[in-house]
Design a protein around this motif. Structure first.
Motif, short mmCIF file in Angstrom:
data_model
loop_
_atom_site.label_atom_id
_atom_site.label_comp_id
_atom_site.label_asym_id
_atom_site.label_seq_id
_atom_site.Cartn_x
_atom_site.Cartn_y
_atom_site.Cartn_z
N LYS A 45 0.86 -1.20 -0.02
CA LYS A 45 0.13 0.08 -0.08
C LYS A 45 0.71 1.41 0.08
CE LYS A 45 -0.54 0.24 5.16
NZ LYS A 45 -1.18 0.51 6.17
N TRP A 46 0.33 2.34 -0.43
CA TRP A 46 1.02 3.63 -0.48
C TRP A 46 0.99 4.15 0.99
CZ3 TRP A 46 2.57 6.10 -5.15
CH2 TRP A 46 2.32 5.52 -6.28
N ASN A 47 2.15 4.24 1.71
CA ASN A 47 2.12 4.42 3.25
C ASN A 47 2.39 6.02 3.26
OD1 ASN A 47 2.42 1.75 4.28
ND2 ASN A 47 4.45 1.64 3.42
N GLY A 306 5.94 8.37 0.85
CA GLY A 306 5.38 9.09 1.97
C GLY A 306 6.14 8.95 3.32
N SER A 307 6.49 7.83 3.53
CA SER A 307 7.23 7.65 4.75
C SER A 307 8.43 8.20 4.54
CB SER A 307 7.63 5.87 5.00
OG SER A 307 6.35 5.25 4.88
N ILE A 308 9.32 8.40 3.37
CA ILE A 308 10.47 9.02 3.46
C ILE A 308 10.20 10.40 3.67
CG2 ILE A 308 12.06 9.99 1.67
CD1 ILE A 308 11.81 6.98 0.61
N TYR A 368 14.64 -0.50 7.58
CA TYR A 368 13.41 -1.42 7.84
C TYR A 368 12.45 -0.95 6.69
CZ TYR A 368 14.20 -3.43 12.27
OH TYR A 368 14.60 -4.11 13.40
N ILE A 369 12.09 0.26 6.40
CA ILE A 369 11.18 0.41 5.17
C ILE A 369 11.65 -0.20 4.01
CG2 ILE A 369 10.32 2.37 3.82
CD1 ILE A 369 10.28 4.09 6.31
N GLY A 375 5.31 1.26 6.79
CA GLY A 375 5.05 2.84 7.04
C GLY A 375 5.94 3.38 7.96
N TYR A 376 6.22 4.62 8.05
CA TYR A 376 7.24 5.18 9.00
C TYR A 376 6.88 4.77 10.50
CZ TYR A 376 10.25 8.64 11.17
OH TYR A 376 11.35 9.06 12.01
#
Length: 503
Positions: A45-47, A306-308, A368-369, A375-376
């Motif tokens: 999924k888009w996190n 997004g997490s980045i 980890y990502i 996700g973050y």
């Protein structure tokens, strides 16, 4: 979870009877499965989508400001100075400064590339030299402040130099382990040329953006500085005022830091994917995926982007506060306010520690990502679990390798800051006739060089953190794949058998 979790782990017992091949790193297969197939996520999924949207908005805002200010610069630079020595502007930065920042970017790129080459040629000497010289420079800085009777700064630097020396003395027994990790990371870099390609592309992108960023900063001064005689005020795109100048500069610096952090962390996640491919699949029966770097980059720019952006935003705010405090401290020093200098210096050091902790934490969270597609927040929880069980080992490893890398980055930044100071002093631009622009120009050159150096050496940081996480979670894989190298690690790090427990 990826394909290599404990329940789904493939068979890593390959036929490695030939001892001379046990330590050789295997090149990626030309034909095989893709990165997404090898590192499957159960429900991709888009996190952290809101942070992706926020980053896009920041980029759009930066482009809009760049268009307005550079247009004003193009229409007024001939009146304010179009070269190094014909600087007629007495009120704001101009083309003279743009040329300076070009020099700064080029010098920073050259020194950063030389740092990476030194690390590749002499990994063990790289760590020891970086730490020892860092302590010597701290002591030299303290002595210099004592000579200049700047006692508040001298005492602070002396205390922190003593703390650094004490930490080095206490952790010196761990240097062999960190050196072995760095040697392994360097060897993987040599075998997987894609890490160097990613670093080179990151270097090019960061260099181009740094030049654009520098030009926008100068153009903002030329367009919105309200001092008498400003040609930029007559150019369409808004009138001049101190409020507009400060507000737009704040946004430009925020956007510049933020975009640079995102670029750096995309590189980190991409390279972490390559190191994860090597660790888990280089000797597996399944074989390695084709083009692991491109697969990891694709995931970094889609599901994990997004997490980045989320993690980068945290560090950007801290960075911005730190640079603001630096400017306030320099202004207080110019005004001779000793108490204010001391207070700003203490706050600056505290923010520096917070920034280091945030980067240290994010470094492992992004690995980890890259490996697990989390996700973050989920990656942060996993990182916290790692810190709770392996904290002192991770901290020492990061302190030794990270401190060495940090020293070389600081050296790069100091050289470029000195270049900026000498350039402004020797070219004598009219806008600096009273010496008021030394501090912002030098500080900005320092930041540019520091960011470029961090991006260029990112493969070393990424490889170190990814290897440590993989070794903590699945040491048996490395033992089975590269037994001789594992024995070298075990001889310097007995806790390698203390496998990370499930949460």
């Amino acid at each position: 979870m990826p394909i290599f979790n404990q329940q789904q782990a493939p068979n890593y017992y390959e036929n490695n009877n030939n001892n001379q091949n046990q330590n050789q790193f295997v090149q990626p297969n030309e034909y095989g499965h893709t990165f997404d197939e090898a590192f499957q996520v159960e429900k991709p999924k888009w996190n952290d989508i809101p942070f992706t949207l926020f980053f896009i908005a920041v980029c759009c805002g930066f482009v809009a400001v760049a268009a307005l200010t550079l247009r004003g610069y193009a229409q007024s630079y001939s009146q304010q100075g179009s070269g190094i020595y014909n600087s007629t502007s007495s009120f704001s930065l101009n083309t003279n400064t743009v040329i300076l920042f070009v020099f700064v970017v080029v010098v920073a790129l050259v020194i950063s590339s030389a740092t990476l080459m030194f690390a590749r040629l002499h990994p063990k000497g790289f760590i020891t030299t970086g730490i020892i010289v860092n302590i010597v420079m701290g002591l030299g800085t303290a002595i210099a402040y004592f000579v200049m009777h700047y006692y508040s700064a001298a005492v602070v630097f002396l205390v922190f130099t003593c703390i650094s020396a004490f930490c080095y003395w206490g952790m010196r027994s761990r240097i062999p382990f960190s050196a072995e990790v760095l040697v392994t990371v360097i060897d993987v870099m040599k075998s997987y040329k894609s890490t160097l390609v990613v670093s080179a592309i990151g270097l090019l992108v960061s260099g181009i953006f740094s030049l654009l960023f520098s030009a926008v900063v100068v153009a903002t001064y030329m367009k919105y500085d309200p001092k008498q005689g400003s040609e930029g005020c007559s150019v369409s795109g808004g009138g001049c005022s101190n409020a507009k100048l400060i507000g737009i500069l704040f946004f430009v610096f925020f956007a510049g830091y933020y975009i640079t952090e995102v670029i750096r962390n995309v590189i980190h996640v991409t390279i972490s994917g390559v190191y994860g491919t090597w660790y888990y699949l280089s000797r597996s029966d399944e074989g390695q995926p084709r083009w692991p770097a491109s697969g990891a980059f694709k995931r970094a720019m889609t599901y994990s982007f997004g997490s980045i952006c989320f993690g980068s935003l945290i560090v950007t705010f801290i960075d911005l506060l730190k640079q603001g405090l630096n400017l306030l401290r320099q202004n207080a020093a110019a005004a001779g306010e000793t108490c204010a200098q001391c207070g700003y210096l203490v706050l600056d050091i505290l923010l520096g520690i917070i920034e280091w902790l945030a980067r240290f934490f994010n470094q492992y969270a992004y690995s980890y990502i890259a490996l697990y597609g989390d996700g973050y927040i989920s990656a942060a929880k996993a990182t916290w679990h790692l810190m709770r069980q392996k904290g002192i080992d991770a901290l020492c490893n990061e302190c030794l390798v990270g401190t060495a890398l940090g020293f070389y980055a600081m050296f790069n930044a100091y050289v470029c800051a000195l270049l900026a100071f000498l350039y402004v002093r020797l070219t004598k631009p009219e806008y600096n006739s009273e010496g008021t622009f030394y501090a912002p120009v030098v500080a900005f050159s320092f930041v540019i060089a520091l960011q470029i150096s961090n991006i260029v050496t990112q493969p070393l940081r990424s490889g170190t953190s990814t290897f440590f996480i993989a070794l903590a979670r699945d040491p048996e894989i490395y033992q089975q794949s590269y037994p001789n190298r594992f024995n070298q690690i075990a001889s310097t790090y007995p806790n390698v058998f203390d496998k990370l427990r499930n949460r």
